[in-house]
Scaffold this active site. Structure first.
Site, PDB file in Angstrom:
ATOM      1  N   LYS A 158      -3.618  -2.624   0.518  1.00 15.84           N
ATOM      2  CA  LYS A 158      -2.523  -2.075  -0.286  1.00 15.84           C
ATOM      3  C   LYS A 158      -1.520  -3.190  -0.467  1.00 15.84           C
ATOM      4  O   LYS A 158      -0.945  -3.680   0.505  1.00 15.84           O
ATOM      5  CB  LYS A 158      -1.872  -0.872   0.393  1.00 15.84           C
ATOM      6  CG  LYS A 158      -0.813  -0.218  -0.497  1.00 15.84           C
ATOM      7  CD  LYS A 158      -0.239   1.033   0.136  1.00 15.84           C
ATOM      8  CE  LYS A 158       1.053   0.740   0.868  1.00 15.84           C
ATOM      9  NZ  LYS A 158       1.685   1.972   1.393  1.00 15.84           N
TER      10      LYS A 158
ATOM     11  N   ASN B 115       6.935   0.688  -4.747  1.00 17.24           N
ATOM     12  CA  ASN B 115       8.168   1.265  -4.203  1.00 17.24           C
ATOM     13  C   ASN B 115       9.176   1.592  -5.313  1.00 17.24           C
ATOM     14  O   ASN B 115      10.376   1.323  -5.184  1.00 17.24           O
ATOM     15  CB  ASN B 115       8.787   0.342  -3.138  1.00 17.24           C
ATOM     16  CG  ASN B 115       7.933   0.285  -1.882  1.00 17.24           C
ATOM     17  OD1 ASN B 115       7.228  -0.684  -1.644  1.00 17.24           O
ATOM     18  ND2 ASN B 115       7.949   1.336  -1.088  1.00 17.24           N
TER      19      ASN B 115
ATOM     20  N   GLU C 194       0.712   3.364  -6.194  1.00 18.80           N
ATOM     21  CA  GLU C 194       1.621   4.121  -5.317  1.00 18.80           C
ATOM     22  C   GLU C 194       3.056   3.921  -5.783  1.00 18.80           C
ATOM     23  O   GLU C 194       3.514   2.794  -5.934  1.00 18.80           O
ATOM     24  CB  GLU C 194       1.440   3.653  -3.867  1.00 18.80           C
ATOM     25  CG  GLU C 194       2.355   4.394  -2.875  1.00 18.80           C
ATOM     26  CD  GLU C 194       1.986   4.110  -1.415  1.00 18.80           C
ATOM     27  OE1 GLU C 194       0.774   4.062  -1.091  1.00 18.80           O
ATOM     28  OE2 GLU C 194       2.905   3.924  -0.604  1.00 18.80           O
TER      29      GLU C 194
ATOM     30  N   GLY D 134       1.908   4.782   6.135  1.00 19.77           N
ATOM     31  CA  GLY D 134       2.526   4.168   7.311  1.00 19.77           C
ATOM     32  C   GLY D 134       3.950   3.723   7.055  1.00 19.77           C
ATOM     33  O   GLY D 134       4.413   3.664   5.912  1.00 19.77           O
TER      34      GLY D 134
HETATM   35  O1  OSB Z   1       6.157   2.060   0.774  1.00 12.48           O
HETATM   36  O2  OSB Z   1       4.435   2.556   1.850  1.00 12.48           O
HETATM   37  C1  OSB Z   1       5.552   2.060   1.821  1.00 12.48           C
HETATM   38  C2  OSB Z   1       6.359   0.346   5.121  1.00 12.48           C
HETATM   39  C3  OSB Z   1       7.618   0.835   5.360  1.00 12.48           C
HETATM   40  C4  OSB Z   1       8.202   1.670   4.431  1.00 12.48           C
HETATM   41  C5  OSB Z   1       7.511   2.024   3.285  1.00 12.48           C
HETATM   42  C6  OSB Z   1       6.241   1.558   3.043  1.00 12.48           C
HETATM   43  C7  OSB Z   1       5.671   0.684   3.968  1.00 12.48           C
HETATM   44  C8  OSB Z   1       4.368   0.087   3.796  1.00 12.48           C
HETATM   45  C9  OSB Z   1       3.636  -0.371   5.011  1.00 12.48           C
HETATM   46  O3  OSB Z   1       3.874  -0.086   2.721  1.00 12.48           O
HETATM   47  C10 OSB Z   1       2.533   0.537   5.309  1.00 12.48           C
HETATM   48  C11 OSB Z   1       2.095   0.443   6.735  1.00 12.48           C
HETATM   49  O4  OSB Z   1       2.855   0.842   7.643  1.00 12.48           O
HETATM   50  O5  OSB Z   1       0.972   0.004   6.964  1.00 12.48           O
HETATM   51 MG    MG Z   2       4.757   3.255  -0.415  1.00 12.84          MG
END
Ligand code: OSB
Ligand code: MG
Length: 383
Positions: A163, A194, A217, A305
């Site tokens: 990702k 994001n 995403e 995550g």
């Molecule tokens: O946008 O998915 C997200 C980590 C912290 C806050 C938001 C996100 C993320 C990640 C990391 O993309 C995903 C992970 O913990 O492996």
């Molecule tokens: Mg995300």
């Protein structure tokens, strides 16, 4: 259960390297962990709020205050249960609806204490159906050549799903470089923006899907509902994707914190999938409910995550073993980003993660590492 004492730890854990996303860069992982003593059994909970309020309004230090000053003292009164027969936890969650990550920490600790006392693994409690789940790994924003080098290493280690963070100006070149690399070409490449794109970027986003991205995403800002619906419509009508027999889900992350959010967006055609993060939705049981709901509505679900410690990562792996998670989630060991972690970690082997099968959520943390990385601590006992 009667809670006889709580400990709250504000931890500062060193990162292997900074993690950059369009919402900000994380350089060390400040994170909150709480410990409850409940009827003689111990339960740990993680509040996964990030060091700064970038991804969501909660931050680790703010959550630490909220937990120590408000929520945890309340736990030292009366009786509490994650099963919540008298609705106290639900009432707390409703009252602190703007702080789902702090609520999730309380729920995780109660669950851990209950499950540890009865010898039941979290995965069983949630209704997991798999002993292993496919691993997935997130890569922060970086120059395309750096992302490709890191990605190639991860695929060589066994990861088959990446990702990758994108933002305007750092998108198509990164994707093309990844998919053009001989080692990486066979892996699934999901993209996470994001919320960095707007209504003017729909052609570009459709182009990323057609070029081979396997999921988008939170491509658009959460408020851009019309644009998200337009994107979903355009992807469904893409001849290129139809010929290749591919569907590319538009997965909501930041835009969904409740089942109502998921329903509203699904009703408006503005998502086809949800990244389910226990912290963002107020706990593991709410995450399971949202998972069940996505399944009933035929929405793609993926376990998301939050750069957790081994504790939160154990919980995520148990959740990810539910049958409705049809898109590989953020299932990698915490050691991917943490250079030190008091909790035992998940391990990745042959591209998959073994679902934890010990009682409770996770094994206990290493007391020395915990003490070493604790920057603030508060303990209180029931009077
Ligand atoms: O946008 O998915 C997200 C980590 C912290 C806050 C938001 C996100 C993320 C990640 C990391 O993309 C995903 C992970 O913990 O492996
Ligand atoms: Mg995300």
């Amino acid at each position: 259960m009667e809670i006889s004492a709580f400990d709250a730890h504000l931890l500062d854990l060193p990162l292997v390297e900074p993690f950059a996303a369009s919402h900000g860069t994380t350089t060390s992982r400040t994170v909150v962990a709480i410990r409850l003593v409940a009827d003689g059994s111990v339960g740990w909970g993680e509040c996964s709020a990030l060091p700064a309020a970038t991804y969501s309004p909660e931050s680790a230090a703010g959550s630490y205050r909220l937990l120590t000053e408000r929520m945890l003292p309340e736990l030292l009164t009366g009786s509490w249960s994650a099963a919540d027969p008298d609705g106290r936890l639900a009432e707390l969650g409703g009252r602190w609806g703007q702080a789902p990550m702090a609520v999730a920490a309380v729920e995780m600790a109660l669950l851990d204490a209950e499950l540890t006392a009865s010898g039941v693994p979290l995965a069983n409690r949630l209704g997991a159906e798999r002993a292993r789940v496919p691993a997935g790994v997130s890569l922060g924003l970086d120059r395309p050549d750096a992302v490709v080098e890191r990605a190639a290493g991860l695929v060589a280690e066994g990861y088959r799903r990446l990702k990758v963070k994108i933002q305007p100006g750092h998108d198509r070149a990164v994707l093309d470089a990844l998919l053009g690399h001989p080692t990486i070409a066979g892996a699934e490449v999901q993209l996470d923006a994001n919320g960095a794109y707007g209504v003017a970027d729909i052609d570009l986003l459709v182009g990323l899907a057609e070029a081979g991205a396997s999921a988008l995403e939170q491509p658009l800002a959460p408020a851009e509902v019309e644009a998200a619906a337009r994107l979903v419509e355009r992807l469904a009508a893409s001849p290129g994707l139809a010929v290749a027999g591919r569907t590319v889900p538009v997965v909501a992350d930041e835009a969904v914190t409740t089942i109502d959010d998921a329903d509203t967006l699904a009703d408006r055609g503005a998502l086809t999938g949800v990244s389910i993060k226990p912290a963002r939705v107020g706990g593991l049981l709410a995450a399971r409910t949202l998972h069940d709901h996505c399944r009933a509505r035929d929405l793609t679900a993926t376990a998301g995550g939050m750069l957790e410690t081994g504790l939160g990562r154990h919980a995520l792996a148990a959740l990810a073993a539910l049958p409705g998670f049809d898109l590989t989630g953020d299932l990698s060991p915490a050691a991917r980003w943490l250079a030190a972690d008091p909790w035992p970690d998940l391990t990745m082997a042959d591209g998959s993660i073994e679902v934890p099968s010990g009682p409770g959520v996770a094994p206990e943390p290493d007391p020395e590492l915990l003490a070493h990385h604790t920057v603030e601590h508060e303990r209180r006992e029931r009077r």
